[in-house]
Design an enzyme around this catalytic site. Structure first.
Site, mmCIF file in Angstrom:
data_model
loop_
_atom_site.group_PDB
_atom_site.id
_atom_site.type_symbol
_atom_site.label_atom_id
_atom_site.label_comp_id
_atom_site.label_asym_id
_atom_site.label_seq_id
_atom_site.Cartn_x
_atom_site.Cartn_y
_atom_site.Cartn_z
ATOM 1 N N GLY A 113 -0.263 0.386 -5.190
ATOM 2 C CA GLY A 113 -1.511 -0.199 -4.965
ATOM 3 C C GLY A 113 -2.713 0.258 -5.924
ATOM 4 O O GLY A 113 -2.383 1.363 -5.901
ATOM 5 N N ASP B 4 14.180 -7.822 -12.558
ATOM 6 C CA ASP B 4 14.694 -7.532 -11.318
ATOM 7 C C ASP B 4 14.439 -8.977 -10.091
ATOM 8 O O ASP B 4 14.883 -9.055 -9.297
ATOM 9 C CB ASP B 4 13.408 -6.511 -10.732
ATOM 10 C CG ASP B 4 12.055 -6.889 -11.030
ATOM 11 O OD1 ASP B 4 11.429 -7.300 -9.922
ATOM 12 O OD2 ASP B 4 11.711 -6.564 -11.993
ATOM 13 N N TYR C 222 11.981 -4.309 -6.271
ATOM 14 C CA TYR C 222 10.745 -4.109 -7.275
ATOM 15 C C TYR C 222 9.702 -2.929 -6.819
ATOM 16 O O TYR C 222 9.379 -2.206 -7.711
ATOM 17 C CB TYR C 222 10.068 -5.457 -7.158
ATOM 18 C CG TYR C 222 8.636 -5.211 -8.021
ATOM 19 C CD1 TYR C 222 8.713 -5.266 -9.425
ATOM 20 C CD2 TYR C 222 7.692 -5.333 -7.240
ATOM 21 C CE1 TYR C 222 7.387 -5.192 -9.930
ATOM 22 C CE2 TYR C 222 6.291 -5.221 -7.889
ATOM 23 C CZ TYR C 222 6.370 -5.164 -9.455
ATOM 24 O OH TYR C 222 4.968 -4.929 -9.988
ATOM 25 N N CYS D 101 11.831 -12.863 2.557
ATOM 26 C CA CYS D 101 11.491 -13.663 0.922
ATOM 27 C C CYS D 101 12.731 -14.367 0.344
ATOM 28 O O CYS D 101 12.350 -15.425 -0.326
ATOM 29 C CB CYS D 101 10.789 -12.604 0.183
ATOM 30 S SG CYS D 101 11.705 -11.194 -0.438
ATOM 31 N N ASN E 158 0.313 1.002 6.107
ATOM 32 C CA ASN E 158 0.803 0.067 4.992
ATOM 33 C C ASN E 158 1.595 -0.858 5.954
ATOM 34 O O ASN E 158 2.571 -0.153 6.785
ATOM 35 C CB ASN E 158 1.834 1.017 4.015
ATOM 36 C CG ASN E 158 2.734 -0.075 3.439
ATOM 37 O OD1 ASN E 158 3.765 0.323 2.844
ATOM 38 N ND2 ASN E 158 2.302 -1.154 2.938
ATOM 39 N N GLY E 159 1.184 -1.999 5.772
ATOM 40 C CA GLY E 159 1.950 -3.128 6.657
ATOM 41 C C GLY E 159 1.021 -4.033 6.976
ATOM 42 O O GLY E 159 0.020 -4.269 6.571
ATOM 43 N N CYS F 111 15.362 -6.489 5.758
ATOM 44 C CA CYS F 111 14.565 -7.494 6.012
ATOM 45 C C CYS F 111 15.101 -8.437 4.528
ATOM 46 O O CYS F 111 14.524 -7.877 3.525
ATOM 47 C CB CYS F 111 13.192 -7.396 6.261
ATOM 48 S SG CYS F 111 12.208 -8.885 6.274
ATOM 49 N N CYS G 108 12.877 -3.432 4.145
ATOM 50 C CA CYS G 108 12.330 -4.421 3.104
ATOM 51 C C CYS G 108 13.260 -4.357 1.768
ATOM 52 O O CYS G 108 13.227 -3.215 1.377
ATOM 53 C CB CYS G 108 10.920 -4.354 2.875
ATOM 54 S SG CYS G 108 10.382 -5.451 1.415
ATOM 55 N N CYS H 284 6.201 -13.729 2.615
ATOM 56 C CA CYS H 284 6.476 -12.524 3.720
ATOM 57 C C CYS H 284 5.274 -12.256 4.488
ATOM 58 O O CYS H 284 4.228 -12.678 4.154
ATOM 59 C CB CYS H 284 6.537 -11.015 2.383
ATOM 60 S SG CYS H 284 6.603 -9.663 3.448
ATOM 61 N N CYS I 260 0.923 -1.211 -0.080
ATOM 62 C CA CYS I 260 0.160 0.089 0.085
ATOM 63 C C CYS I 260 0.888 1.265 0.056
ATOM 64 O O CYS I 260 2.017 1.202 0.284
ATOM 65 C CB CYS I 260 -0.904 0.217 1.176
ATOM 66 S SG CYS I 260 -2.057 -1.226 1.428
HETATM 67 P P1 5GP Z 1 7.054 -13.885 -12.788
HETATM 68 O O1 5GP Z 1 6.639 -13.305 -14.117
HETATM 69 O O2 5GP Z 1 8.240 -14.544 -12.524
HETATM 70 O O3 5GP Z 1 6.026 -14.674 -12.130
HETATM 71 O O4 5GP Z 1 7.333 -12.530 -11.810
HETATM 72 C C1 5GP Z 1 8.385 -11.713 -12.026
HETATM 73 C C2 5GP Z 1 7.825 -10.378 -12.777
HETATM 74 O O5 5GP Z 1 6.862 -9.757 -12.241
HETATM 75 C C3 5GP Z 1 9.072 -9.359 -12.864
HETATM 76 O O6 5GP Z 1 9.205 -8.928 -14.098
HETATM 77 C C4 5GP Z 1 8.643 -8.577 -11.762
HETATM 78 O O7 5GP Z 1 9.069 -6.984 -11.975
HETATM 79 C C5 5GP Z 1 7.281 -8.415 -11.585
HETATM 80 N N1 5GP Z 1 6.999 -8.719 -10.036
HETATM 81 C C6 5GP Z 1 7.703 -8.935 -9.132
HETATM 82 N N2 5GP Z 1 6.935 -8.680 -7.799
HETATM 83 C C7 5GP Z 1 5.938 -8.340 -8.384
HETATM 84 C C8 5GP Z 1 4.440 -8.090 -7.601
HETATM 85 O O8 5GP Z 1 4.480 -8.073 -6.202
HETATM 86 N N3 5GP Z 1 3.412 -7.809 -8.420
HETATM 87 C C9 5GP Z 1 3.514 -7.576 -9.587
HETATM 88 N N4 5GP Z 1 2.493 -7.366 -10.291
HETATM 89 N N5 5GP Z 1 4.523 -7.798 -10.381
HETATM 90 C C10 5GP Z 1 5.899 -8.229 -9.817
HETATM 91 MG MG MG Z 2 8.673 -6.603 -14.322
#
Ligand code: 5GP
Ligand code: MG
Length: 482
Positions: free
Chosen positions: A40, A358, A254, A448, A114-115, A445, A248, A394, A11
């Site tokens: 969010g 990432d 990301y 994950c 947020n949390g 932290c 975090c 997490c 959030c």
């Molecule tokens: P994957 O496609 O392997 O399931 O997820 C990795 C991709 O999703 C990466 O491109 C990354 O930028 C993105 N990503 C990583 N964490 C999150 C998240 O919490 N939410 C969303 N929507 N994308 C994420």
């Molecule tokens: Mg991505």
């Protein structure tokens, strides 16, 4: 129930307090929320102080959908707080949208959070036993009700008592009829910073939103610190003796926007350094470095720089497929990825490509992009991921996919994973490399990635039967709290 296809973004919180009572601060909060929209996208809300009364509007959707036609502007007043949220449940989530407002005999308060509180259920039960009603299933409402219950002791005491009763992660902003208060949990897991505008003060999840309203970044709120902004002054208290910073690390990988600075580390710089370190740790002969837009791009620039390989735009991303693109099953997810990304054939044809992202969660993005690049004529595709494998859940504000769906837990190891993604090679940044990119050895932290958490967590409560707890305990070295 919506399919949990990624980490849920958490959030964003934002608040402005001005001395000048005619100032239109809801509009500032509205703009601030736009700058935090990446944190969010499912609900948004603003609570504003108007003639001594707190008025609140919230709804499902993006900030621009909820406050259509300048509605935020109508809520004029000297102080306001706002929230953007990524909820975990479907249709019923309006009741969980924030801010939460509580009106009681002595006044009214609004809070945005947020949390995740790790003891919300216990505190909630105690409050319910005391006859306090809840309108939502959100742990954030627990905070508002605790403050309201303690309010007769005075604002400061009510807040410190509340904060001492809650455990977990929180970046919190509370608006009362004469003050705005910010607080950050003793580990500072979620970010919160203080900014300034000409006639008032700003609290924000990220500094990019302070910039967005033309404010000046002042400093981060410290772990275990409470900042009280009122007409007279800005006061700071340390409410917890035992503070150990554990920001975090995934914020830098990301979540956060690259133009934010969190706890003294600029997010773009950290991503670019992670790329440089990865180039050193995991070199590969290549002609072109391509970053997965958007969050893989800074790391790709760093990788290219360190490896002395050309950085180029090999992939184009549709701006209109949001982070919330709802994909009910794996098939649909793959189609979503196909709509979202396309290769630039003229750039990648015949090239040995290093593809930088990432993180890998389920592997959907990487798998799709390898095939897109190969179809466009890339000679080789080497995946380099600028974070260690995500293997653990997490408990502090991010709702992770089921453990079995985190692809880095698949049994075949990295070679099999590489094969299943169709890549010519695959490598991740080491934990040490990630810490180096963050300019430090401690203070983060890494739950994950390594399964060690700054606060004891109750696995059962958080995960129910989704999860093989014993296996998790064994692997994570997690011990049940007694
Ligand atoms: P994957 O496609 O392997 O399931 O997820 C990795 C991709 O999703 C990466 O491109 C990354 O930028 C993105 N990503 C990583 N964490 C999150 C998240 O919490 N939410 C969303 N929507 N994308 C994420
Ligand atoms: Mg991505």
């Amino acid at each position: 129930m919506k399919e949990c296809d990624k980490f849920r973004e958490e959030c964003g919180v934002f608040g402005v307090f001005c001395r000048e009572s005619e100032r239109d601060v809801s509009a500032l909060v509205y703009y601030g929320l736009f700058a935090l929209q990446h944190r969010g996208q499912e609900s948004a809300g603003i609570a504003a102080l108007k003639n001594g009364v707190i008025e609140c509007r919230k709804g499902m959707g993006l900030v621009g959908d909820v406050f259509r036609g300048g509605e935020a502007r109508e809520m004029r007043g000297p102080a306001a707080v706002g929230h953007v949220r990524y909820s975990t449940a479907g249709a019923s989530s309006l009741e969980n949208a924030q801010p939460f407002v509580s009106r009681f005999k002595l006044g009214s308060i609004a809070a945005v959070h947020n949390g995740t509180l790790t003891n919300a259920e216990v505190v909630r039960e105690l409050l319910e036993d005391a006859g306090i009603g809840f309108t939502s299933s959100s742990d954030s409402e627990v905070i508002v009700n605790l403050i309201a219950k303690n309010y007769k002791k005075g604002l400061e005491k009510a807040l410190t008592d509340t904060i001492q009763s809650i455990k977990g992660s929180y970046a919190l902003i509370v608006l009362t009829d004469n003050a705005m208060v910010g607080a950050r949990d003793p580990n500072g897991i979620r970010p919160l910073c203080l900014g300034k505008i000409s006639d008032g003060w700003v609290l924000s999840s990220e500094s990019c939103a302070v910039d967005a309203i033309g404010g000046e970044f002042v400093r981060d709120v410290e772990p275990g610190e409470m900042v009280i902004v009122s007409n007279e002054q800005v006061l700071s208290f340390t409410f917890s003796e035992k503070t150990r910073r554990a920001s975090c690390a995934f914020e830098y990988v990301y979540f956060a926007r690259p133009d934010s600075i969190i706890d003294g580390v600029d997010v773009y710089g950290a991503r670019a350094r992670a790329g440089e370190i990865l180039a050193r740790e995991r070199p590969v002969d290549a002609d072109l470095v391509v970053g997965v837009p958007d969050s893989g791009v800074p790391a790709a620039i760093g990788y290219g720089r360190a490896a002395d390989v050309r950085f180029g735009t090999g992939i184009v991303k549709s701006k209109y497929v949001g982070r919330t693109f709802i994909a009910p099953d794996q098939n649909a997810r793959e189609r979503a990825a196909a709509v979202k990304y396309n290769a630039l054939k003229s750039e990648v044809k015949g090239q040995r490509v290093v593809l930088i992202d990432d993180s890998i969660v389920r592997g959907t993005t990487s798998r799709r992009l390898v095939s897109v690049l190969k179809e466009a004529g890339a000679a080789e595709v080497h995946i380099r991921i600028c974070s260690p494998p995500v293997k653990f859940p997490c408990f502090f504000g991010i709702d992770t996919p089921h453990r079995k769906d985190l692809i880095s837990n698949s049994s075949g190891g990295i070679n099999e994973l590489c094969q299943s993604l169709g890549a010519d090679s695959l490598a991740f940044l080491s934990v040490e490399g990630l810490l180096e990119s963050l300019d430090g050895k401690e203070g983060y932290c890494l739950g994950c990635f390594i399964g060690e958490y700054p606060i004891p967590v109750r696995v059962e409560a958080a995960w129910g039967d989704l999860y093989d707890i014993q296996q998790f305990e064994k692997e994570a070295g997690y011990k049940k709290p007694v």
